[in-house]
Design an enzyme around this catalytic site. Structure first.
Site, PDB file in Angstrom:
ATOM      1  N   ALA A  33     -34.020 -10.831  20.796  1.00  0.00           N
ATOM      2  CA  ALA A  33     -33.106 -11.468  21.664  1.00  0.00           C
ATOM      3  C   ALA A  33     -33.417 -11.543  22.995  1.00  0.00           C
ATOM      4  CB  ALA A  33     -31.838 -11.135  21.442  1.00  0.00           C
ATOM      5  N   ASP A  34     -33.850 -12.642  23.916  1.00  0.00           N
ATOM      6  CA  ASP A  34     -34.160 -12.305  25.274  1.00  0.00           C
ATOM      7  C   ASP A  34     -32.709 -12.825  26.264  1.00  0.00           C
ATOM      8  OD1 ASP A  34     -33.632 -15.356  25.037  1.00  0.00           O
ATOM      9  OD2 ASP A  34     -36.006 -15.560  25.086  1.00  0.00           O
ATOM     10  N   SER A  35     -32.930 -12.901  27.411  1.00  0.00           N
ATOM     11  CA  SER A  35     -31.634 -12.989  28.229  1.00  0.00           C
ATOM     12  C   SER A  35     -30.925 -14.325  27.932  1.00  0.00           C
ATOM     13  CB  SER A  35     -32.247 -12.871  29.546  1.00  0.00           C
ATOM     14  OG  SER A  35     -33.006 -13.812  29.910  1.00  0.00           O
ATOM     15  N   ASP A  37     -30.893 -16.004  24.874  1.00  0.00           N
ATOM     16  CA  ASP A  37     -30.182 -15.858  23.772  1.00  0.00           C
ATOM     17  C   ASP A  37     -29.265 -15.055  23.933  1.00  0.00           C
ATOM     18  OD1 ASP A  37     -32.534 -16.916  22.188  1.00  0.00           O
ATOM     19  OD2 ASP A  37     -33.607 -14.992  22.093  1.00  0.00           O
ATOM     20  N   MET A  38     -28.989 -13.931  24.615  1.00  0.00           N
ATOM     21  CA  MET A  38     -27.820 -13.144  25.004  1.00  0.00           C
ATOM     22  C   MET A  38     -26.767 -13.747  25.645  1.00  0.00           C
ATOM     23  SD  MET A  38     -28.137 -10.306  23.420  1.00  0.00           S
ATOM     24  CE  MET A  38     -26.530  -9.553  23.852  1.00  0.00           C
TER      25      MET A  38
END
Length: 84
Positions: A33-35, A37-38
């Protein structure tokens, strides 16, 4: 209950298999997960669990267990506040 709902959110947003998600799973390292996604995960958490996650809290949530604990404590605070 929180873990199952969170697992459903992660499967939907990240496209991972449900069995990849345990309490020890890291959002970034294990699920990739990247930013962005978060951000999507947090928005869905807020809608699903009716809680508010501050930007400062987002930074602290690195593992599924931390997200579950945050949800539980936010729900507890919400119940306590409504009793006052």
């Amino acid at each position: 209950m929180e873990l199952e709902e969170l697992r459903n959110i992660l499967v939907k947003i990240l496209g991972v298999a449900p069995d990849e998600i345990t309490m020890d799973t890291s959002f970034e390292e294990d699920l990739g997960a990247d930013s962005l996604d978060m951000y999507q995960v947090v928005v869905q958490m807020e809608e699903t669990f009716k809680v508010k996650v501050t930007p400062q809290e987002i930074e602290k949530i690195k593992r599924v267990s931390e997200a579950v604990e945050y949800i539980k404590s936010a729900e507890k605070r919400k119940r306590t506040d409504s009793e006052i």
